[in-house]
Design a protein around this motif. Structure first.
Motif, PDB file in Angstrom:
ATOM      1  N   GLY A  37       0.575  -1.040  -0.056  1.00 45.08           N
ATOM      2  CA  GLY A  37       0.042   0.152   0.072  1.00 45.08           C
ATOM      3  C   GLY A  37       0.831   1.410   0.083  1.00 45.08           C
ATOM      4  N   GLY A  38       1.974   1.164   0.302  1.00 42.98           N
ATOM      5  CA  GLY A  38       2.887   2.205   0.553  1.00 42.98           C
ATOM      6  C   GLY A  38       3.431   2.769  -0.806  1.00 42.98           C
ATOM      7  N   LEU A  39       3.555   1.720  -1.695  1.00 41.15           N
ATOM      8  CA  LEU A  39       4.029   1.891  -3.121  1.00 41.15           C
ATOM      9  C   LEU A  39       2.785   2.461  -3.893  1.00 41.15           C
ATOM     10  N   GLU A  40       1.814   1.906  -3.572  1.00 39.03           N
ATOM     11  CA  GLU A  40       0.525   1.994  -4.197  1.00 39.03           C
ATOM     12  C   GLU A  40      -0.078   3.567  -3.839  1.00 39.03           C
ATOM     13  N   LEU A  41       0.315   4.201  -2.732  1.00 38.46           N
ATOM     14  CA  LEU A  41       0.383   5.329  -2.486  1.00 38.46           C
ATOM     15  C   LEU A  41       0.887   6.397  -3.341  1.00 38.46           C
ATOM     16  N   ALA A  42       2.527   6.070  -3.110  1.00 31.30           N
ATOM     17  CA  ALA A  42       3.227   6.691  -3.984  1.00 31.30           C
ATOM     18  C   ALA A  42       3.112   6.857  -5.575  1.00 31.30           C
ATOM     19  N   MET A  43       2.256   5.800  -5.965  1.00 26.31           N
ATOM     20  CA  MET A  43       2.050   5.723  -7.416  1.00 26.31           C
ATOM     21  C   MET A  43       0.874   6.796  -7.723  1.00 26.31           C
ATOM     22  N   ALA A  44      -0.027   6.892  -6.614  1.00 28.80           N
ATOM     23  CA  ALA A  44      -1.141   7.567  -6.898  1.00 28.80           C
ATOM     24  C   ALA A  44      -0.765   9.019  -6.813  1.00 28.80           C
ATOM     25  N   CYS A  45       0.437   9.427  -6.315  1.00 28.90           N
ATOM     26  CA  CYS A  45       0.780  10.933  -6.366  1.00 28.90           C
ATOM     27  C   CYS A  45       1.111  11.226  -7.930  1.00 28.90           C
ATOM     28  N   HIS A  46       1.270  12.615  -8.170  1.00 24.41           N
ATOM     29  CA  HIS A  46       1.545  12.897  -9.449  1.00 24.41           C
ATOM     30  C   HIS A  46       2.631  12.590 -10.056  1.00 24.41           C
ATOM     31  N   PHE A  47       3.893  12.616  -8.998  1.00 29.56           N
ATOM     32  CA  PHE A  47       5.188  12.078  -9.525  1.00 29.56           C
ATOM     33  C   PHE A  47       5.864  11.569  -8.254  1.00 29.56           C
ATOM     34  N   ARG A  48       7.079  10.917  -8.182  1.00 30.05           N
ATOM     35  CA  ARG A  48       7.787  10.400  -7.221  1.00 30.05           C
ATOM     36  C   ARG A  48       9.186  10.790  -7.041  1.00 30.05           C
ATOM     37  N   VAL A  49       9.844  11.328  -5.820  1.00 25.75           N
ATOM     38  CA  VAL A  49      11.145  11.452  -5.805  1.00 25.75           C
ATOM     39  C   VAL A  49      11.768  10.510  -4.818  1.00 25.75           C
ATOM     40  N   ALA A  50      12.724   9.809  -4.845  1.00 23.06           N
ATOM     41  CA  ALA A  50      13.348   8.913  -3.833  1.00 23.06           C
ATOM     42  C   ALA A  50      14.445   9.101  -3.196  1.00 23.06           C
ATOM     43  N   SER A  51      14.703   8.857  -1.934  1.00 21.00           N
ATOM     44  CA  SER A  51      15.955   8.976  -1.206  1.00 21.00           C
ATOM     45  C   SER A  51      16.898   7.805  -1.619  1.00 21.00           C
ATOM     46  N   ASN A  52      17.932   7.804  -1.574  1.00 26.59           N
ATOM     47  CA  ASN A  52      19.062   6.834  -2.133  1.00 26.59           C
ATOM     48  C   ASN A  52      18.805   5.377  -1.227  1.00 26.59           C
ATOM     49  N   ASN A  53      18.387   5.558  -0.171  1.00 24.17           N
ATOM     50  CA  ASN A  53      17.992   4.117   0.464  1.00 24.17           C
ATOM     51  C   ASN A  53      16.616   3.640   0.449  1.00 24.17           C
TER      52      ASN A  53
END
Length: 260
Positions: free
Chosen positions: A112-128
């Motif tokens: 569900g965490g990745l699903e929430l991120a994918m529902a956002c308009h775009f994503r930025v990730a930390s290197n960890n």
């Protein structure tokens, strides 16, 4: 508004929503989903908020998944209802907000965490960051839009592999797949997202809302995205932002959009 499971803070046009259940690695339970809905709705209705950033507390997890203890004994009917309610209340809701939403993915973004991120308009990730949909290892499939949004972002074959293997990918691989737009150092994650938000805020919030609607239309069954784009394009001509933007361009000055 006071929340038990999240934090919401406004500053200089940006509302930052933080899932705050560090002992549970920010897992999504029923109450957290409701609070997130309320916080997103409040931010979207706030004319001062031009961009929303959503992240997780601490440095270990954005959201490590759903709270499995809440639905481990559900029936077929209850499971279907859980997915339908969650999609309507949070995931589809976020995707269709008129205010841009950036997912700042710190640490684990699973299920569900990745699903929430994918529902956002775009994503930025930390290197960890580590991302994946592990549901098949529990005898179930992603139920909050994962089987639909992941192929849209990374392609059918890669989505099939990620779902079937229930494995995780790191931030570098997620960037290569197109799942995230940028990868940063952990300490730079929020400042980097704020920098992007600053670029967004220079532009017409009215036009951006119409752009979100038009882009999303391409992924809706039975909807002709080109027709939606034509309608949205025409709508812009009736706004104060269009008048200001074109006037500023002709006068060779920076536009000061009223957001109307």
């Amino acid at each position: 508004m006071n929340y038990e499971n999240i934090l919401s803070e406004y500053n200089n046009g940006i509302t930052t929503i933080t899932i705050n259940r560090p002992k549970k690695l920010n897992a999504l339970n029923k109450d957290t989903i409701q609070e997130l809905h309320d916080a997103f709705e409040d931010a979207d209705n706030d004319s001062d908020t031009k961009v929303i950033i959503v992240t997780g507390s601490g440095d270990k997890a954005f959201v490590a998944g759903a709270d499995i203890s809440e639905f481990a004994d559900f029936s077929v009917e209850e499971g279907g209802k859980l997915a339908a309610q969650g999609q309507a209340l949070l995931f589809n809701f976020v995707e269709n907000l008129s205010t841009p939403v950036i997912a700042a993915v710190n640490g684990f973004a699973l299920g569900g965490g990745l699903e929430l991120a994918m529902a956002c308009h775009f994503r930025v990730a930390s290197n960890n960051a580590k991302m994946g949909l592990p549901e098949t290892s529990l005898g179930v499939i992603p139920g909050y839009g994962g089987t639909q949004r992941l192929p849209q972002l990374v392609g059918k074959g890669r989505a099939m592999e990620m779902v079937m293997t229930a494995g995780m990918i790191d931030a570098t691989q997620a960037s290569h797949y197109g799942l995230v737009n940028h990868v940063t150092e952990l300490e730079e994650l929020i400042p980097f997202c704020e920098k992007i938000a600053g670029k967004i805020m220079r532009n017409s919030s009215v036009a951006i809302a119409e752009a979100i609607r038009a882009i999303n239309a391409n992924y809706k069954d039975g909807v002709d995205g080109f027709d939606v784009e034509i309608e949205a394009f025409g709508n812009c001509f009736g706004t104060e932002d269009f008048t200001e933007g074109t006037t500023a361009f002709l006068e060779k000055r920076k536009a000061d959009f009223p957001g109307k």
